[in-house]
Motif scaffolding. Structure first.
Motif, PDB file in Angstrom:
ATOM      1  N   ASN A 189       4.635  -0.187  -4.684  1.00  0.00           N
ATOM      2  CA  ASN A 189       3.791   0.693  -3.721  1.00  0.00           C
ATOM      3  C   ASN A 189       2.516  -0.395  -3.818  1.00  0.00           C
ATOM      4  O   ASN A 189       1.935  -0.572  -2.871  1.00  0.00           O
ATOM      5  CB  ASN A 189       3.616   1.910  -4.241  1.00  0.00           C
ATOM      6  CG  ASN A 189       4.890   3.084  -3.771  1.00  0.00           C
ATOM      7  OD1 ASN A 189       5.465   2.771  -2.836  1.00  0.00           O
ATOM      8  ND2 ASN A 189       4.801   4.044  -4.311  1.00  0.00           N
ATOM      9  N   ARG A 190       2.190  -0.796  -5.051  1.00  0.00           N
ATOM     10  CA  ARG A 190       1.042  -1.694  -5.049  1.00  0.00           C
ATOM     11  C   ARG A 190       1.083  -2.729  -4.159  1.00  0.00           C
ATOM     12  O   ARG A 190      -0.013  -3.209  -3.745  1.00  0.00           O
ATOM     13  CB  ARG A 190       0.657  -1.916  -6.581  1.00  0.00           C
ATOM     14  CG  ARG A 190      -0.409  -2.537  -6.837  1.00  0.00           C
ATOM     15  CD  ARG A 190      -0.652  -2.548  -8.434  1.00  0.00           C
ATOM     16  NE  ARG A 190      -2.089  -3.230  -8.599  1.00  0.00           N
ATOM     17  CZ  ARG A 190      -2.119  -4.368  -9.063  1.00  0.00           C
ATOM     18  NH1 ARG A 190      -1.023  -5.022  -9.454  1.00  0.00           N
ATOM     19  NH2 ARG A 190      -3.410  -5.203  -9.266  1.00  0.00           N
TER      20      ARG A 190
ATOM     21  N   LYS B  68       3.037  -3.432  -1.808  1.00  0.00           N
ATOM     22  CA  LYS B  68       2.809  -3.017  -0.211  1.00  0.00           C
ATOM     23  C   LYS B  68       1.534  -2.843   0.196  1.00  0.00           C
ATOM     24  O   LYS B  68       0.860  -3.147   1.253  1.00  0.00           O
ATOM     25  CB  LYS B  68       3.675  -1.780  -0.062  1.00  0.00           C
ATOM     26  CG  LYS B  68       3.965  -1.305   1.473  1.00  0.00           C
ATOM     27  CD  LYS B  68       4.527  -0.066   1.553  1.00  0.00           C
ATOM     28  CE  LYS B  68       4.831   0.282   2.892  1.00  0.00           C
ATOM     29  NZ  LYS B  68       5.385   1.830   3.138  1.00  0.00           N
ATOM     30  N   SER B  69       0.662  -2.154  -0.676  1.00  0.00           N
ATOM     31  CA  SER B  69      -0.819  -1.773  -0.202  1.00  0.00           C
ATOM     32  C   SER B  69      -1.638  -2.841  -0.321  1.00  0.00           C
ATOM     33  O   SER B  69      -2.437  -3.181   0.780  1.00  0.00           O
ATOM     34  CB  SER B  69      -1.363  -0.828  -1.232  1.00  0.00           C
ATOM     35  OG  SER B  69      -0.800   0.381  -1.296  1.00  0.00           O
TER      36      SER B  69
ATOM     37  N   GLU C 262      -0.751  -4.446   2.918  1.00  0.00           N
ATOM     38  CA  GLU C 262      -1.353  -3.888   4.119  1.00  0.00           C
ATOM     39  C   GLU C 262      -2.904  -4.245   4.100  1.00  0.00           C
ATOM     40  O   GLU C 262      -3.566  -4.508   5.063  1.00  0.00           O
ATOM     41  CB  GLU C 262      -1.398  -2.290   4.104  1.00  0.00           C
ATOM     42  CG  GLU C 262       0.217  -2.000   4.315  1.00  0.00           C
ATOM     43  CD  GLU C 262       0.368  -0.564   3.970  1.00  0.00           C
ATOM     44  OE1 GLU C 262      -0.391  -0.030   3.359  1.00  0.00           O
ATOM     45  OE2 GLU C 262       1.369  -0.082   4.413  1.00  0.00           O
ATOM     46  N   LEU C 263      -3.684  -4.199   2.993  1.00  0.00           N
ATOM     47  CA  LEU C 263      -5.084  -4.487   3.080  1.00  0.00           C
ATOM     48  C   LEU C 263      -5.317  -6.034   3.398  1.00  0.00           C
ATOM     49  O   LEU C 263      -6.204  -6.245   4.343  1.00  0.00           O
ATOM     50  CB  LEU C 263      -5.513  -4.418   1.526  1.00  0.00           C
ATOM     51  CG  LEU C 263      -5.732  -3.131   1.038  1.00  0.00           C
ATOM     52  CD1 LEU C 263      -6.097  -2.810  -0.514  1.00  0.00           C
ATOM     53  CD2 LEU C 263      -6.998  -2.520   1.805  1.00  0.00           C
TER      54      LEU C 263
END
Length: 200
Positions: A5-6, A8-9, A12-13
Motif C-alpha cells: 500500500n505504501r 502504491k501511495s 501515486e504521489l
C-alpha cells in the motif's frame, strides 16, 4: 500488505507530482506567449470619426489612407462649419488631432470667424461641400489635400467659394497628428506636379 500500500501511495504521489509539474510548465509557456503577444502587438482596430472604413487598421506609427482621409474630412468640416452656437464644440472636436501650436492658431481663426459673424448682426454660419475628388494625397510632398466649396450663409444669401485645405501630418501612438494646416482659394491643390508647373 502495508508495504505494498505504501509503495502504491508513493507511486501515486510521484504521478501527481509529475502531472502538476507538467501543468505548471504548460501554464508558464502559455503566459509567456500571451505576454510576448501583448508586448509585440503593433496594430489595433479602432474607429474615431465618421466616414472611416469599418475595419480601419491603425498601427502605432502608421495608418491606412482611408482612415486619414476620413479624419481630415472631419477636421476640415469642424474648422469650416462654424457659427456662434457651435464654435466651442468644434474647438473641442479638433483638439485631439492638432499639434499644440497648430491648435492655438486654428482656435484663433475660429474665434475670428465667430466675431465676424457676430459683427454682421445676422444669423450666419459657414459650411463646406466636398468637390470632386474631395481628397488627394501627394507622396512626393507627404501632404494631404481636401478640396471643397466653403459656403458663407447670412440672411437670405448663400455664397460658395472653392477652397483647398492642405495638411502636413504624422502618426503618433495610433493617432493622426496634424502638424500644419494651410488654406487657399481655388480648386487646384498645390501638389508636386502643380509646383513643378508653377515654378518662377
Amino acid at each position: 500488505m502495508e508495504l505494498s500500500n505504501r509503495e502504491k501511495s508513493v507511486a501515486e504521489l510521484k504521478k501527481e507530482k509529475q502531472f502538476l509539474a507538467t501543468g505548471w510548465i504548460i501554464t508558464t509557456v502559455i503566459l509567456a506567449l500571451a505576454m510576448l503577444k501583448i508586448v509585440a502587438q503593433t496594430d489595433i482596430i479602432i474607429e474615431r470619426t465618421p466616414g472611416m472604413p469599418s475595419e480601419s487598421r491603425l498601427e502605432k506609427t502608421a495608418m491606412d489612407k482611408g482612415s486619414q482621409r476620413a479624419i481630415l474630412w472631419s477636421v476640415t468640416a469642424a474648422i469650416v462649419q462654424v457659427n456662434p452656437e457651435n464654435a466651442q464644440y468644434q474647438k473641442e472636436f479638433i483638439y485631439p488631432f492638432l499639434a499644440p501650436a497648430m491648435y492655438t492658431r486654428i482656435v484663433r481663426d475660429i474665434d475670428a470667424s465667430v466675431t465676424r459673424l457676430a459683427q454682421q448682426h445676422e444669423l450666419g454660419s459657414y459650411y463646406m461641400v466636398l468637390r470632386n475628388p474631395g481628397y488627394l494625397y501627394d507622396p512626393a510632398l507627404d501632404r494631404h489635400f481636401v478640396i471643397c466649396d466653403v459656403h458663407t450663409v447670412n440672411a437670405a444669401k448663400d455664397t460658395a467659394e472653392p477652397y483647398v485645405y492642405e495638411y502636413k501630418t504624422h502618426i503618433e501612438n495610433y493617432r493622426l497628428v496634424i502638424d500644419s494646416v494651410s488654406a487657399y482659394p481655388g480648386d487646384k491643390p498645390h501638389t508636386s506636379s502643380w509646383l513643378k508647373d508653377h515654378k518662377s
